[in-house]
Design an enzyme around this catalytic site. Structure first.
Site, PDB file in Angstrom:
ATOM      1  N   PHE A 129     -49.332  -3.714 -32.308  1.00  0.00           N
ATOM      2  CA  PHE A 129     -47.936  -3.355 -32.076  1.00  0.00           C
ATOM      3  C   PHE A 129     -47.885  -1.867 -31.723  1.00  0.00           C
ATOM      4  O   PHE A 129     -48.440  -1.030 -32.448  1.00  0.00           O
ATOM      5  CB  PHE A 129     -47.103  -3.652 -33.324  1.00  0.00           C
ATOM      6  CG  PHE A 129     -45.631  -3.557 -33.059  1.00  0.00           C
ATOM      7  CD1 PHE A 129     -44.951  -4.623 -32.492  1.00  0.00           C
ATOM      8  CD2 PHE A 129     -44.932  -2.404 -33.347  1.00  0.00           C
ATOM      9  CE1 PHE A 129     -43.593  -4.543 -32.223  1.00  0.00           C
ATOM     10  CE2 PHE A 129     -43.572  -2.302 -33.078  1.00  0.00           C
ATOM     11  CZ  PHE A 129     -42.900  -3.378 -32.514  1.00  0.00           C
ATOM     12  N   ASP A 201     -51.950  -4.030 -41.441  1.00  0.00           N
ATOM     13  CA  ASP A 201     -50.517  -4.185 -41.174  1.00  0.00           C
ATOM     14  C   ASP A 201     -50.189  -5.676 -41.351  1.00  0.00           C
ATOM     15  O   ASP A 201     -50.746  -6.538 -40.649  1.00  0.00           O
ATOM     16  CB  ASP A 201     -50.212  -3.710 -39.739  1.00  0.00           C
ATOM     17  CG  ASP A 201     -48.742  -3.855 -39.361  1.00  0.00           C
ATOM     18  OD1 ASP A 201     -48.032  -4.654 -39.990  1.00  0.00           O
ATOM     19  OD2 ASP A 201     -48.314  -3.181 -38.400  1.00  0.00           O
ATOM     20  N   TYR A 226     -38.019  -7.699 -43.113  1.00  0.00           N
ATOM     21  CA  TYR A 226     -36.933  -8.263 -42.290  1.00  0.00           C
ATOM     22  C   TYR A 226     -37.358  -9.486 -41.484  1.00  0.00           C
ATOM     23  O   TYR A 226     -36.525 -10.123 -40.862  1.00  0.00           O
ATOM     24  CB  TYR A 226     -36.307  -7.202 -41.371  1.00  0.00           C
ATOM     25  CG  TYR A 226     -37.286  -6.354 -40.575  1.00  0.00           C
ATOM     26  CD1 TYR A 226     -37.977  -6.866 -39.491  1.00  0.00           C
ATOM     27  CD2 TYR A 226     -37.508  -5.020 -40.917  1.00  0.00           C
ATOM     28  CE1 TYR A 226     -38.852  -6.092 -38.761  1.00  0.00           C
ATOM     29  CE2 TYR A 226     -38.383  -4.225 -40.198  1.00  0.00           C
ATOM     30  CZ  TYR A 226     -39.056  -4.773 -39.122  1.00  0.00           C
ATOM     31  OH  TYR A 226     -39.946  -3.996 -38.412  1.00  0.00           O
ATOM     32  N   LYS A 227     -38.663  -9.792 -41.455  1.00  0.00           N
ATOM     33  CA  LYS A 227     -39.113 -10.948 -40.669  1.00  0.00           C
ATOM     34  C   LYS A 227     -39.144 -12.177 -41.579  1.00  0.00           C
ATOM     35  O   LYS A 227     -38.112 -12.713 -41.962  1.00  0.00           O
ATOM     36  CB  LYS A 227     -40.480 -10.669 -40.061  1.00  0.00           C
ATOM     37  CG  LYS A 227     -40.518  -9.490 -39.093  1.00  0.00           C
ATOM     38  CD  LYS A 227     -41.923  -9.292 -38.562  1.00  0.00           C
ATOM     39  CE  LYS A 227     -42.094  -8.021 -37.776  1.00  0.00           C
ATOM     40  NZ  LYS A 227     -41.485  -8.047 -36.457  1.00  0.00           N
ATOM     41  N   ARG A 375     -42.297 -16.399 -27.280  1.00  0.00           N
ATOM     42  CA  ARG A 375     -42.754 -16.451 -28.683  1.00  0.00           C
ATOM     43  C   ARG A 375     -41.855 -17.381 -29.484  1.00  0.00           C
ATOM     44  O   ARG A 375     -40.627 -17.281 -29.409  1.00  0.00           O
ATOM     45  CB  ARG A 375     -42.638 -15.074 -29.321  1.00  0.00           C
ATOM     46  CG  ARG A 375     -43.868 -14.283 -29.339  1.00  0.00           C
ATOM     47  CD  ARG A 375     -43.832 -13.073 -30.229  1.00  0.00           C
ATOM     48  NE  ARG A 375     -42.554 -12.477 -30.572  1.00  0.00           N
ATOM     49  CZ  ARG A 375     -42.417 -11.437 -31.387  1.00  0.00           C
ATOM     50  NH1 ARG A 375     -43.486 -10.908 -31.949  1.00  0.00           N
ATOM     51  NH2 ARG A 375     -41.237 -10.919 -31.657  1.00  0.00           N
TER      52      ARG A 375
HETATM   53  C1  LIG Z   1     -47.112  -5.533 -36.279  1.00  0.00           C
HETATM   54  C2  LIG Z   1     -45.956  -4.587 -36.371  1.00  0.00           C
HETATM   55  N1  LIG Z   1     -46.167  -3.334 -36.822  1.00  0.00           N
HETATM   56  C3  LIG Z   1     -45.166  -2.446 -36.897  1.00  0.00           C
HETATM   57  C4  LIG Z   1     -43.884  -2.782 -36.535  1.00  0.00           C
HETATM   58  C5  LIG Z   1     -42.805  -1.726 -36.592  1.00  0.00           C
HETATM   59  O1  LIG Z   1     -42.119  -1.819 -37.776  1.00  0.00           O
HETATM   60  P1  LIG Z   1     -40.979  -0.775 -38.191  1.00  0.00           P
HETATM   61  O2  LIG Z   1     -39.912  -0.860 -37.143  1.00  0.00           O
HETATM   62  O3  LIG Z   1     -40.518  -1.278 -39.531  1.00  0.00           O
HETATM   63  O4  LIG Z   1     -41.575   0.576 -38.268  1.00  0.00           O
HETATM   64  C6  LIG Z   1     -43.607  -4.087 -36.095  1.00  0.00           C
HETATM   65  C7  LIG Z   1     -42.235  -4.480 -35.725  1.00  0.00           C
HETATM   66  O5  LIG Z   1     -41.944  -5.577 -35.342  1.00  0.00           O
HETATM   67  C8  LIG Z   1     -44.677  -5.009 -35.993  1.00  0.00           C
HETATM   68  O6  LIG Z   1     -44.487  -6.247 -35.542  1.00  0.00           O
END
Ligand SMILES: Cc1ncc(COP(=O)(O)O)c(C=O)c1O
Length: 416
Positions: A129, A201, A226-227, A375
Site C-alpha cells: 500500500f 501491516d 475501519y475495515k 476488488r
Molecule cells: C495495507 C494498508 N496499509 C496502510 C493503509 C493506510 O492506512 P491509514 O489511512 O490508516 O494510515 C491502508 C489503507 O487502506 C492499507 O490498506
C-alpha cells in the site's frame, strides 16, 4: 454450483448466518467492500448516542475518568489482542496505520542501529500500500543517515532481498490489491535468520484471517479498525509491540499521552513503561468508543469460524465468476491456494473502473484499484452464499449487456 437454491441451502446451514442481524445493512445491498470500510454494527448507533448525550453531554470533562475515556486505547487494545495473537498490554488502539507505522519503523531502526549500525536497508514490496512506502521514504529522509528502501517486484523475490544488510522488513500480510497472503511464520523466520526485524501491516488481516503475532515471534505490527473490524470511517488504528521490544526505545512522536505521568505536566519527556509509550496525543473518543461495538461481535464469534466461511465464500465466488462469466474478459488476480489468500478476491478487466461503477449502481458494492482491478471483499459476519450468487449474476449481466459502457460510469470521484 448451478443454481441459487444451492446457495440458499448453504445459507440455511451456515452457523454464522444470524450474525448479519447484528449489522445495519440495507437488505437490497450486497456489500462486498468490508475490506475497505466495514458495515456499522447495530450497537454503534446506540453507543454513539450514549457517548455524545450521556458521557460527553452530561459527564462533560469528568468522563475522562468516569467513562474510562483516557484508558480506551489500552482497553480496546486488550480486547483486540486475541484476534491477532497478542498478549495483554501489547496493543494500543490509536492514530492511523500510517502514523503507527512511523512510530514502529522508527523504533525498529533504532534497535537495529544500536545492534548493528551497518544495516541500512528497509525491505518492502513495490506493490505494498503506497502510504507504507511513503512513510518509509519520509522517515529515511528525516533520519538522513543513508537508509535505503529496497523494493521487490514479486513476493517470491522477498527472501533473496532480505539479507545481511537489512535492518527491517516491512511487509503487508495480505496485499491490498491482489488479496495475496504471505506465510507470516516462514517469512518472519527468514527475516530473523538474516538478523533483521519483522514489521507487519495487518490492514487486510485483522478480523479477516487468523493471525498469531506472538506465535510467529513477529517484532512489530500495525493495523486498522475501519475495515474488517467495523469500527467506522476513519476509526483509529492499532500498534502492537511485544513486551520484549516495548522498552527498548521510545518512539519519536513523544507526545504527552505516551508520558509515564502525563498529568505531572513535567517539561521533560519520560516514556511510559510498556505499550503506553506508543501513544502520542488526545484521541478521537467518539470514534474510538464505537470500535468496541465491532470488536464485541468478533469476540462472540472467533476467528476460526470466520476464516472457514471466508474461504468457502471466496472459493464460491471464484468458481461462479469463472463458470458463469466465462468469456467476459475477467482474469483472476488472487491466488487460488487457501494458504495464500486473504478475504478479498480481485479480478482484472480492461474496463474495471466502469464495470465497478455499473455494479455499484445495481446495488453490488465492491471497489476498484488501479490498474484494472475489481476488488470484492468477503466479510463472513454479514455476507451469505446467496449474496455471492446474486453478485455474480449481476456481474454477468453488467458485462454481457455492456451496461458499463454508459457514459455516467466513466466519471471518477475523488475516492475510487
Ligand atoms: C495495507 C494498508 N496499509 C496502510 C493503509 C493506510 O492506512 P491509514 O489511512 O490508516 O494510515 C491502508 C489503507 O487502506 C492499507 O490498506
Amino acid at each position: 454450483m448451478n443454481d441459487r437454491h444451492a446457495a440458499l441451502a448453504l445459507d440455511r446451514a451456515d452457523p454464522l448466518a444470524a450474525r448479519r442481524d447484528q449489522f445495519a445493512l440495507a437488505p437490497d445491498t450486497i456489500y462486498l467492500d468490508g475490506n475497505s470500510l466495514g458495515v456499522p454494527p447495530k450497537a454503534s448507533a446506540a453507543r454513539a448516542q450514549a457517548v455524545i448525550g450521556g458521557e460527553w453531554g452530561e459527564g462533560l470533562i469528568r468522563s475522562w475518568n468516569t467513562a474510562g475515556w483516557f484508558a480506551l486505547p489500552r482497553h480496546l487494545g486488550n480486547k483486540l489482542a486475541p484476534l491477532i495473537g497478542a498478549a495483554e498490554d501489547e496493543v494500543v488502539v490509536t492514530d492511523t496505520i500510517s502514523i503507527n507505522l512511523f512510530k514502529a519503523l522508527s523504533a525498529a531502526l533504532r534497535v537495529q542501529n544500536a545492534r548493528d549500525p551497518k544495516r541500512r536497508v528497509i525491505v518492502s514490496e513495490r506493490s505494498n500500500f503506497p502510504s507504507d512506502l511513503y512513510i518509509a521514504q519520509g522517515l529515511i529522509e528525516q533520519l538522513d543517515r543513508g537508509y535505503e528502501l529496497r523494493l521487490v517486484d514479486d513476493p517470491s523475490e522477498l527472501p533473496a532481498a532480505i539479507r545481511e544488510d537489512v535492518a527491517v522488513a516491512m511487509i503487508t500480510h495480505v496485499n491490498y490489491r491482489t488479496g495475496e497472503m504471505h506465510d507470516m511464520r516462514a517469512l518472519t523466520e527468514h527475516i530473523h535468520a538474516q538478523g533483521a526485524l519483522a514489521l507487519w501491516d495487518l490492514a487486510h488481516s485483522a478480523g479477516a484471517v487468523p493471525v498469531d503475532l506472538n506465535g510467529v515471534n513477529a517484532d512489530y505490527a500495525v493495523g486498522c479498525t475501519y475495515k474488517y473490524l467495523n469500527g467506522g470511517p476513519g476509526s483509529p488504528g492499532f500498534v502492537w509491540v511485544p513486551r520484549r521490544n516495548q522498552n527498548t526505545f521510545s518512539q519519536p512522536l513523544s507526545g504527552w499521552w505516551g508520558h509515564k505521568s502525563p498529568f505531572e505536566m513535567n517539561p521533560q519527556y519520560r516514556p511510559d513503561d510498556g505499550i503506553g509509550r506508543y501513544l502520542c496525543g488526545t484521541q478521537p473518543i467518539i470514534s474510538m468508543a464505537l470500535v468496541e461495538c465491532g470488536l464485541d461481535v468478533f469476540l462472540q464469534t472467533g476467528m476460526p469460524a470466520i476464516r472457514e466461511k471466508s474461504l468457502a465464500l471466496t472459493d464460491l465466488f471464484i468458481e461462479l465468476v469463472e463458470t458463469r462469466c466465462a468469456g467476459l474478459d475477467l482474469t483472476l488476480v488472487t491466488p487460488r491456494e487457501h494458504a495464500r489468500r486473504g478475504s478479498h478476491v480481485s479480478f482484472e478487466h480492461p474496463h474495471g473502473y466502469e464495470v465497478m461503477q455499473a455494479l455499484i449502481a445495481r446495488g453490488v458494492i465492491g471497489d476498484y484499484r488501479e490498474p484494472r482491478v475489481l476488488r470484492f471483499g468477503f466479510t463472513p459476519l454479514y455476507i451469505g452464499y446467496a449474496d455471492v450468487w446474486d453478485a455474480v449474476e449481476t456481474l454477468r449481466d453488467v458485462l454481457a449487456t455492456e451496461q458499463w459502457r454508459k457514459p455516467e460510469f466513466a466519471a471518477r470521484g475523488a475516492v475510487t
